[in-house]
Design an enzyme around this catalytic site. Structure first.
Site, PDB file in Angstrom:
ATOM      1  CB  CYS A 117      22.441  75.002  -4.441  1.00  0.00           C
ATOM      2  SG  CYS A 117      23.363  74.202  -3.112  1.00  0.00           S
ATOM      3  CB  CYS A 127      25.289  71.832  -1.188  1.00  0.00           C
ATOM      4  SG  CYS A 127      24.258  72.779  -0.038  1.00  0.00           S
ATOM      5  CE  LYS A 193      24.107  78.864   1.775  1.00  0.00           C
ATOM      6  NZ  LYS A 193      23.352  78.154   0.749  1.00  0.00           N
ATOM      7  CE  LYS A 245      21.479  81.785   1.722  1.00  0.00           C
ATOM      8  NZ  LYS A 245      21.166  80.814   0.712  1.00  0.00           N
ATOM      9  CB  SER A 271      14.143  81.659   5.494  1.00  0.00           C
ATOM     10  OG  SER A 271      15.182  80.873   6.053  1.00  0.00           O
ATOM     11  CE1 TYR A 309      12.501  83.676   0.592  1.00  0.00           C
ATOM     12  CE2 TYR A 309      13.959  84.497   2.312  1.00  0.00           C
ATOM     13  CZ  TYR A 309      13.659  83.564   1.332  1.00  0.00           C
ATOM     14  OH  TYR A 309      14.535  82.539   1.091  1.00  0.00           O
TER      15      TYR A 309
HETATM   16  C1  PBG Z   1      21.010  75.964  -0.134  1.00  0.00           C
HETATM   17  C2  PBG Z   1      20.316  77.191   0.252  1.00  0.00           C
HETATM   18  C3  PBG Z   1      19.908  77.544   1.525  1.00  0.00           C
HETATM   19  C4  PBG Z   1      19.298  78.782   1.393  1.00  0.00           C
HETATM   20  C5  PBG Z   1      19.336  79.144   0.068  1.00  0.00           C
HETATM   21  N1  PBG Z   1      19.985  78.146  -0.634  1.00  0.00           N
HETATM   22  C6  PBG Z   1      19.936  76.804   2.784  1.00  0.00           C
HETATM   23  C7  PBG Z   1      21.199  76.315   3.341  1.00  0.00           C
HETATM   24  O1  PBG Z   1      22.277  76.548   2.811  1.00  0.00           O
HETATM   25  O2  PBG Z   1      21.110  75.633   4.380  1.00  0.00           O
HETATM   26  C8  PBG Z   1      18.694  79.550   2.505  1.00  0.00           C
HETATM   27  C9  PBG Z   1      17.882  80.688   2.097  1.00  0.00           C
HETATM   28  C10 PBG Z   1      17.079  81.255   3.198  1.00  0.00           C
HETATM   29  O3  PBG Z   1      17.210  80.831   4.366  1.00  0.00           O
HETATM   30  O4  PBG Z   1      16.290  82.145   2.916  1.00  0.00           O
HETATM   31  N2  PBG Z   1      22.105  76.119  -0.934  1.00  0.00           N
END
Ligand code: PBG
Length: 321
Positions: A117, A127, A193, A245, A271, A309
Site C-alpha cells: 500500500c 493510499c 477493508k 479488516k 492496532s 500484535y
Molecule cells: C494502510 C493500512 C492501515 C493499516 C494497515 N495498512 C491504515 C489505514 O488504512 O488507515 C492499519 C493497521 C492497524 O491499524 O493495525 N493501507
C-alpha cells in the site's frame, strides 16, 4: 430433554472440555506484524505499548524469535526515509522494507508477507496519488502498486498483500508479478477493508498522517453485502486468499467470507483492537485471558490465520498445535 439431557456432562472435567474443543488458537495460526525503518535502534510506539518501530537488524532478530515460537509468518510495514505525492519510496530497493524482506527471507524459513500500500509512503497519507479534485486516482495507483509488488517480490516476499482498496488492484498486481517472472508470489487481498476508527494507533506506528479521510475507497462500517461483492471481485481477479479488516468488530464479515469461499481467509486484528485490549488488561479492567479469547473468537468466525500484535505473546502461551 432435561432432566435426561444434561450439557454439563461434557464440561465436568478439564480433559473433556479440552477433548471437545471446537476452536482453538495455535501459534501456527498467527502472523506477526513488524514495522521497519532505517534507524539506529528500535523506538517505542506510544499508542501501541510494547510494539516498536524496528531497524532492519532488530527486525531480523525479532523474526528469528518469532520463528522459534512456531509463528509461521510475518507481515512487514515500512516507515520510509522520504515521502512524496506518488509514494515512490514504496518501490525503492534501498528502503528498510525491501532490505528487511531480503534479510528475513534469507535468514529464516518464515513466510514473508509485504503490505502493498502507499499510505505510509505518500506525503498526504492517502493510499495512492491524489487528483486535482482531491480524490485518489484509482488507475494511476494500480500502476504504482504493480511496481511496489514487483519490488517486494524481487526482495524475496512470498506474499504481497494489497490493502489500499483500489478497484482492480488484485488483477493489476497479479499481471505485474506474472510479467516480471514472479508467478510463484501469492496475492492475499485485503478484500473487505473498512474505513475504521480502530486504525487510530497505526497512524503513529507507521508515521502516516492523513489529510482528509479514506471513505472514498475503504468500506463504510454498515456494509455487509458490499463485502461479498468485494470478496467475489478479488477472487475473480486472482486473489490467492482473502482478508477482512478489522477483525473483532467485523466477525460477521469473516463468517460470511468463510461460508462463501474456499480460499484461505485471514483476519487482521488491528492496532485499535490491540491497544484497547492491552490497556484494559493493563488497567485491571479485563483479565489477561481476554486477549486469547479475542483470537479464539476470530478463529471461530472462520479465519484460518490472524494478523495480530499479540502474536508473540500468545504463541508463548499456546505452542503450535
Ligand atoms: C494502510 C493500512 C492501515 C493499516 C494497515 N495498512 C491504515 C489505514 O488504512 O488507515 C492499519 C493497521 C492497524 O491499524 O493495525 N493501507
Amino acid at each position: 430433554m432435561f432432566p435426561e439431557k444434561r450439557m454439563r456432562r461434557v464440561r465436568g472435567k478439564e480433559s473433556t472440555r479440552h477433548l471437545f474443543e471446537e476452536n482453538q488458537v495455535a501459534s501456527s495460526d498467527l502472523i506477526q506484524p513488524l514495522f521497519v525503518e532505517h534507524r539506529d535502534e528500535p523506538v517505542n510506539i506510544e499508542s501501541m505499548p510494547e510494539v516498536q518501530r524496528l531497524d532492519v537488524e532488530s527486525a531480523v532478530e525479532k523474526a528469528v524469535e518469532v520463528e522459534e515460537l512456531g509463528i509461521p509468518a510475518v507481515i512487514l510495514f515500512g516507515v520510509p526515509s522520504y515521502k512524496d505525492g506518488q509514494g515512490s519510496s514504496a518501490w525503492d530497493p534501498s528502503e528498510a522494507v525491501q532490505e528487511a524482506i531480503r534479510r528475513i527471507s534469507e535468514e529464516t524459513g518464515l513466510t514473508v508477507i509485504a503490505d502493498t500500500c502507499l499510505c505510509e509512503y505518500t506525503d498526504h497519507g492517502h493510499c495512492g496519488p491524489v487528483n486535482e479534485n482531491g480524490s485518489v486516482a484509482n488507475d494511476r495507483t494500480l500502476n504504482i502498486l504493480g511496481r511496489v509488488a514487483v519490488s517486494q517480490a524481487e526482495a524475496g516476499a512470498d506474499i504481497v498483500a494489497p490493502s489500499g482498496m483500489m478497484d482492480g488492484m488484485v488483477q493489476a498486481i497479479r499481471e505485474a508479478l506474472d510479467s516480471d517472472g514472479y508467478k510463484h508470489v501469492a496475492v492475499v487481498s485485503y478484500s473487505a477493508k473498512y474505513c475504521s476508527g480502530f486504525y487510530g494507533p497505526f497512524r503513529e506506528a507507521a508515521e502516516s498522517e492523513l489529510l482528509g479521510h479514506r471513505g472514498t475507497y475503504q468500506m463504510q462500517p454498515g456494509q455487509r453485502r458490499e463485502a461479498a461483492v468485494e470478496n467475489r471481485l478479488d477472487v475473480e481477479e486472482g486473489a490467492d486468499a482473502l482478508m477482512v479488516k478489522p477483525a473483532m468488530p467485523y466477525l460477521d464479515i469473516v463468517r460470511d467470507t468463510r461460508n462463501r469461499h474456499d480460499l484461505p481467509v485471514l483476519a487482521y486484528q488491528v492496532s485499535g483492537e490491540y491497544s484497547m485490549l492491552y490497556s484494559a488488561v493493563e488497567n485491571g479492567l479485563l483479565p489477561e485471558e481476554a486477549k486469547k479469547e479475542s483470537l479464539v473468537a476470530i478463529k471461530r468466525a472462520g479465519a484460518d490465520a490472524v494478523i495480530t500484535y499479540f502474536a508473540e505473546e500468545i504463541a508463548k502461551q499456546t505452542g503450535s498445535g
